[in-house]
Design a protein around this motif. Structure first.
Motif, mmCIF file in Angstrom:
data_model
loop_
_atom_site.group_PDB
_atom_site.id
_atom_site.type_symbol
_atom_site.label_atom_id
_atom_site.label_comp_id
_atom_site.label_asym_id
_atom_site.label_seq_id
_atom_site.Cartn_x
_atom_site.Cartn_y
_atom_site.Cartn_z
ATOM 1 N N GLY A 29 0.791 -1.227 0.000
ATOM 2 C CA GLY A 29 0.000 0.000 0.000
ATOM 3 C C GLY A 29 0.821 1.272 0.000
ATOM 4 N N VAL A 30 2.136 1.167 -0.219
ATOM 5 C CA VAL A 30 2.988 2.345 -0.266
ATOM 6 C C VAL A 30 2.716 3.087 -1.570
ATOM 7 N N SER A 31 2.423 4.374 -1.466
ATOM 8 C CA SER A 31 2.188 5.164 -2.678
ATOM 9 C C SER A 31 3.218 6.277 -2.854
ATOM 10 N N VAL A 32 4.007 6.566 -1.801
ATOM 11 C CA VAL A 32 5.058 7.580 -1.877
ATOM 12 C C VAL A 32 6.290 7.051 -1.147
ATOM 13 N N VAL A 33 7.439 7.178 -1.800
ATOM 14 C CA VAL A 33 8.712 6.804 -1.187
ATOM 15 C C VAL A 33 9.580 8.058 -1.159
ATOM 16 N N VAL A 34 10.141 8.362 0.021
ATOM 17 C CA VAL A 34 11.047 9.496 0.162
ATOM 18 C C VAL A 34 12.417 8.918 0.473
ATOM 19 N N CYS A 35 13.415 9.302 -0.335
ATOM 20 C CA CYS A 35 14.758 8.773 -0.101
ATOM 21 C C CYS A 35 15.771 9.908 -0.104
ATOM 22 N N GLN A 36 16.935 9.603 0.437
ATOM 23 C CA GLN A 36 18.004 10.586 0.505
ATOM 24 C C GLN A 36 19.077 10.215 -0.503
ATOM 25 N N SER A 38 21.061 9.816 -4.130
ATOM 26 C CA SER A 38 20.760 9.523 -5.528
ATOM 27 C C SER A 38 19.739 8.395 -5.663
ATOM 28 N N MET A 39 19.077 8.382 -6.819
ATOM 29 C CA MET A 39 18.097 7.356 -7.134
ATOM 30 C C MET A 39 18.442 6.844 -8.533
ATOM 31 N N SER A 40 18.623 5.550 -8.671
ATOM 32 C CA SER A 40 19.046 4.995 -9.951
ATOM 33 C C SER A 40 17.916 5.056 -10.981
ATOM 34 N N ILE A 44 13.763 4.441 -10.603
ATOM 35 C CA ILE A 44 12.751 5.346 -11.155
ATOM 36 C C ILE A 44 11.826 4.588 -12.099
ATOM 37 N N HIS A 45 12.400 3.697 -12.922
ATOM 38 C CA HIS A 45 11.585 2.898 -13.852
ATOM 39 C C HIS A 45 10.549 2.057 -13.100
ATOM 40 N N PHE A 46 10.986 1.354 -12.066
ATOM 41 C CA PHE A 46 10.061 0.490 -11.340
ATOM 42 C C PHE A 46 9.065 1.286 -10.502
ATOM 43 N N PHE A 47 9.470 2.444 -9.966
ATOM 44 C CA PHE A 47 8.506 3.292 -9.257
ATOM 45 C C PHE A 47 7.404 3.740 -10.208
ATOM 46 N N GLU A 48 7.766 4.117 -11.414
ATOM 47 C CA GLU A 48 6.754 4.519 -12.394
ATOM 48 C C GLU A 48 5.884 3.338 -12.789
ATOM 49 N N LYS A 49 6.492 2.164 -12.942
ATOM 50 C CA LYS A 49 5.738 0.971 -13.336
ATOM 51 C C LYS A 49 4.661 0.631 -12.307
ATOM 52 N N TYR A 50 4.982 0.788 -11.031
ATOM 53 C CA TYR A 50 4.029 0.449 -9.962
ATOM 54 C C TYR A 50 3.289 1.666 -9.413
ATOM 55 N N HIS A 51 3.368 2.790 -10.107
ATOM 56 C CA HIS A 51 2.644 4.020 -9.762
ATOM 57 C C HIS A 51 2.939 4.487 -8.331
ATOM 58 N N VAL A 55 10.250 10.717 -4.062
ATOM 59 C CA VAL A 55 10.745 12.048 -3.736
ATOM 60 C C VAL A 55 12.178 11.893 -3.247
ATOM 61 N N LYS A 56 13.084 12.646 -3.875
ATOM 62 C CA LYS A 56 14.490 12.590 -3.490
ATOM 63 C C LYS A 56 14.821 13.832 -2.674
ATOM 64 N N ILE A 57 15.331 13.638 -1.462
ATOM 65 C CA ILE A 57 15.704 14.714 -0.545
ATOM 66 C C ILE A 57 17.212 14.649 -0.353
ATOM 67 N N MET A 58 17.889 15.769 -0.497
ATOM 68 C CA MET A 58 19.340 15.772 -0.357
ATOM 69 C C MET A 58 19.783 15.937 1.100
#
Length: 176
Positions: A29-36, A38-40, A44-51, A55-58
């Protein structure tokens, strides 16, 4: 690795493992992931695939603030978080505020009331001064919540005493 087939097999295995992880997030049921950091491109491809919104935070401090605001626990392992580790927000959206794009996390629960103050100004120096004043005010309120005893500063105590002395003096007869 000794040949191209082993290299292709390695990357395919890595892709499958990462897709499995993100698929578990979507199933939980996760719909938003926030990470610190870089994001490969693969992530990004799989996040888009699973909707799933990513969010990338520095800043690690900003990441902690977001986690506290939504009630989430930062995790460092590639395992699906437990319901206790996951946070909750009623709405996460990307909006433009005064020509600056911002990610807004809105949570309507009563237990964790938080607010964001958006400052606008003509110069950075003025914005820094206003930010410092707001920070001082918020910290004064936090101190009063922890310990309600207060002695007012900036001469307020002396002004109060002087007013009380003038009231008392008006009730006394004569010059003394």
């Amino acid at each position: 690795m000794h040949n191209a087939a082993e290299l292709l097999g390695y990357t395919k295995g890595e892709e499958d493992k990462f897709e499995g992880f993100i698929k578990k997030l979507a199933e939980a049921g996760v719909s938003v992931v926030v990470c610190q950091g870089s994001m490969s491109e693969l992530a990004i491809h799989f996040f888009e695939k699973y909707h799933i919104m990513a969010v990338k935070i520095m800043s690690k401090w900003e990441l902690k603030r977001i986690g506290r605001a939504v009630g989430a626990t930062p995790i460092v392992k590639l395992e699906c978080p437990t319901p206790d580790e996951m946070g909750y927000a009623d709405e996460v959206k990307f909006v433009e505020i005064s020509s600056t794009w911002c990610t807004v996390f809105r949570r309507d629960e009563d237990e964790n009331k938080m607010a964001t103050i958006v400052l606008r100004g003509s110069t950075h120096a003025m914005l820094d001064d206003v930010e410092r004043a707001i920070d001082n005010g918020v910290n004064a309120v936090k101190s009063l919540i922890r310990d309600p005893r207060l002695v007012a500063g900036a001469g307020a105590t002396e002004i109060y005493i002087a007013n009380e002395m003038q009231k008392l003096a008006k009730t006394q007869p004569g010059l003394d």
